[in-house]
Design a protein around this motif. Structure first.
Motif, mmCIF file in Angstrom:
data_model
loop_
_atom_site.group_PDB
_atom_site.id
_atom_site.type_symbol
_atom_site.label_atom_id
_atom_site.label_comp_id
_atom_site.label_asym_id
_atom_site.label_seq_id
_atom_site.Cartn_x
_atom_site.Cartn_y
_atom_site.Cartn_z
ATOM 1 N N UNK A 1 0.800 -1.230 0.000
ATOM 2 C CA UNK A 1 0.000 0.000 0.000
ATOM 3 C C UNK A 1 0.830 1.276 0.000
ATOM 4 N N UNK A 2 1.992 1.233 -0.631
ATOM 5 C CA UNK A 2 2.843 2.411 -0.891
ATOM 6 C C UNK A 2 3.364 3.109 0.364
ATOM 7 N N UNK A 3 3.388 2.400 1.485
ATOM 8 C CA UNK A 3 3.933 2.984 2.705
ATOM 9 C C UNK A 3 4.464 1.862 3.593
ATOM 10 N N UNK A 4 5.522 2.154 4.335
ATOM 11 C CA UNK A 4 6.088 1.205 5.296
ATOM 12 C C UNK A 4 5.858 1.773 6.690
ATOM 13 N N UNK A 5 5.253 0.982 7.567
ATOM 14 C CA UNK A 5 5.035 1.423 8.941
ATOM 15 C C UNK A 5 5.569 0.361 9.896
ATOM 16 N N UNK A 6 5.948 0.789 11.083
ATOM 17 C CA UNK A 6 6.433 -0.176 12.054
ATOM 18 C C UNK A 6 6.983 0.489 13.295
ATOM 19 N N UNK A 7 7.555 -0.330 14.168
ATOM 20 C CA UNK A 7 8.087 0.112 15.453
ATOM 21 C C UNK A 7 9.560 -0.263 15.504
ATOM 22 N N UNK A 8 10.414 0.698 15.784
ATOM 23 C CA UNK A 8 11.844 0.436 15.867
ATOM 24 C C UNK A 8 12.507 1.357 16.877
ATOM 25 N N UNK A 9 13.736 1.023 17.231
ATOM 26 C CA UNK A 9 14.476 1.777 18.249
ATOM 27 C C UNK A 9 15.407 2.779 17.566
#
Length: 532
Positions: free
Chosen positions: A87-95
């Protein structure tokens, strides 16, 4: 605390069958992840590189601390639709600089990073996670804005992003925009709404209306740089707080901003010994049933997931189709509810409700391991108060205030999905295993119910029942429900936060629990624990 003893036999036929089937599904999932990473395809990736620019995931990798994990969200969003997987976007949780952050990175290789309806599902889900868990947010911006041809599907939900960014800032949760390219129209408000904005010289273009729109609206001839270039915003408009010479410096400045936030977690953190489980997570591929009609013991999953394989089971002799008890994962104490057999009877519903309340009394986060066909039906169970008892468990889940983390291991059907903290009950994170299914009920049961209803309707109307047509309808409906209940379909629609390899369950839960501890961990108060 008791140490679980595994009875798993890796040499059995069912273990070998499960392993082969799960590896096949993981291979299918890996292929979809490859498509997501490929973005708009080789042609557009190469064009982007020729402009001297980094890809979305490369920017994320350089932003994160060295060797820090990245828990990506919604990787296969838009699967099975007309849009590109991801969907043309990268999302996530990182440090980043020692601080857990929500990261949103547009992928400019997919239609210039233009947003589609699934893009906004992913972005707004990421904002919800940031708000619920008090996580700073970093937006890596390079997007041509919304896909104007789909504006009717985009305009209203897109405005929610501005609300979320403003609300996060008002709540004291920092928001940062790193702008690498176009940030047009509504996208221009992302750096405008964020606490900090960094723009790359000669690349970032931030304007409400680009030169063509300005010409149409006012008749003015304007160039990109004077209208919305990074240098102008740093020197004239004041929108840019920092002007970066290139992308690497932009990311470095972003890391520096996070470093100086002086961010502190409010939760108690890990308080138990985070020693590894005694059993190998590799065996989860042999334990997870490929045939969802075949149950498996969730204690075997816990033995390969919780610290030291230690688990203090609560009410082990009562309501045995639901396993409840206490453990820790990467040092974080948790209460666990896990389906041992698919159906939830009266005893399981009451046991589950009571256990949820106990964990709220002690501020203990809850982990739900789903494998349920729902609450039991039938005359005996209705007369025993199945509706009342099921409602008690759903009530307890609804009003629980400790963090919930949910893993759908296999089946998640009917109101059992609700009682086991499905998506509509706001778990902080919900991940699924590749072989899982989510639906009102199993495909065969649903199609069978519809056939019975049709047969009764024909009898009531006094007309003959067409057996041949019914067989066709039943087969078609079964295939449709089967396809729509699969993990890839549900994840593509945004009904979970992603599909994970079962072997990664411990790591994913550990990251999720650490995320939750950014805010206070506090359970519901005001009711006593009562026997039901």
């Amino acid at each position: 605390m008791q140490v679980l003893t595994s009875r798993h036999d890796p040499a059995s036929d069912i273990s070998r069958s499960n392993r082969a089937g799960n590896l096949e599904r993981i291979a299918d999932l890996d292929e979809q992840h490859r498509l997501a990473r490929a973005g708009g395809g080789e042609r557009y990736v190469e064009r982007h590189r020729k402009r001297g620019r980094l890809l979305a995931r490369e920017r994320i990798e350089l932003l994160l601390d060295r060797d820090a994990p990245f828990l990506e969200l919604g990787t296969v969003a838009a699967w099975g639709t007309e849009y590109t997987v991801g969907a043309s976007v990268v999302t996530g949780i990182g440090v980043v600089s020692g601080t857990e952050c929500v990261i949103v990175a547009h992928d400019p290789t997919v239609r210039g990073g233009a947003s589609n309806p699934y893009t906004w599902q992913k972005v707004l889900r990421a904002m919800t996670i940031a708000r619920e868990n008090r996580l700073p947010t970093i937006s890596l911006v390079e997007s041509g804005g919304g896909d104007l041809e789909r504006q009717v599907e985009l305009f209203v939900p897109a405005g929610r992003l501005f609300h979320e960014l403003s609300a996060l800032s008002a709540a004291g949760v920092p928001t940062i925009a790193l702008v690498f390219g176009n940030s047009t129209a509504g996208g221009a408000y992302v750096p405008g709404m964020c606490d900090y904005a960094v723009m790359v010289q000669q690349q970032a273009k931030v304007f409400l209306g680009g030169p063509p729109l300005v010409k149409m609206a006012t008749g003015e001839d304007a160039d990109d740089e004077s209208l919305g270039g990074a240098d102008m915003h740093a020197r004239t408009s004041g929108l840019a707080d920092y002007l970066a010479r290139d992308e690497h410096e932009c990311l470095s400045i972003g890391r520096g901003i996070v470093e100086h936030l002086n961010w502190r977690k409010r939760g108690p953190g890990a308080t138990e010994s985070p020693d590894d489980p005694r059993y190998d997570a590799e065996e989860l591929l042999e334990i997870a049933s490929v045939d969802l009609k075949v149950p498996f013991d969730p204690r075997e999953v816990l033995a390969r997931t919780v610290d030291g394989s230690r688990f203090e089971e609560y009410k082990p002799l009562y309501g045995t189709a639901l396993v409840t008890g206490w453990a820790s994962i990467h040092g974080f104490p948790v209460g666990v509810l896990a389906n041992a057999r698919g159906v939830l009877l009266n005893e399981e519903a009451k046991k589950g409700a009571e256990f949820i309340m106990l964990c709220n009394q002690t501020d203990t986060p809850l982990v739900f391991l789903q494998n349920t066909t729902g609450f039991m039906v039938g005359t005996q169970y209705e007369q025993n108060g199945m509706i009342k008892d099921g409602s008690k468990m759903i009530n307890a889940v609804t009003n629980s205030r400790v963090p919930h983390l949910t893993i759908n291991m296999a089946a998640s059907y009917g109101a059992g999905n609700y009682g086991m903290s499905g998506r509509s009950y706001d778990p902080r994170l919900l991940f699924t295993w590749p072989g899982s299914k989510t639906a009102i009920m199993g495909p065969e049961q649903l199609a069978g119910v519809m056939s019975i209803v049709a047969r009764q309707a024909a009898a009531s109307a006094g007309r003959p029942f067409d057996e041949e047509a019914d067989a066709v309808r039943t087969r078609t409906l079964t295939e449709k429900v089967e396809a729509e209940s699969l993990a890839l379909y549900m994840s593509g629609q945004g009904y979970d936060d992603g599909i994970i390899d079962p072997r990664d369950t411990r790591a994913v839960l550990g990251m999720g629990l650490s995320m939750c501890h950014n805010d206070e961990i506090s359970g519901t108060r005001g009711f006593a624990v009562f026997r039901m």
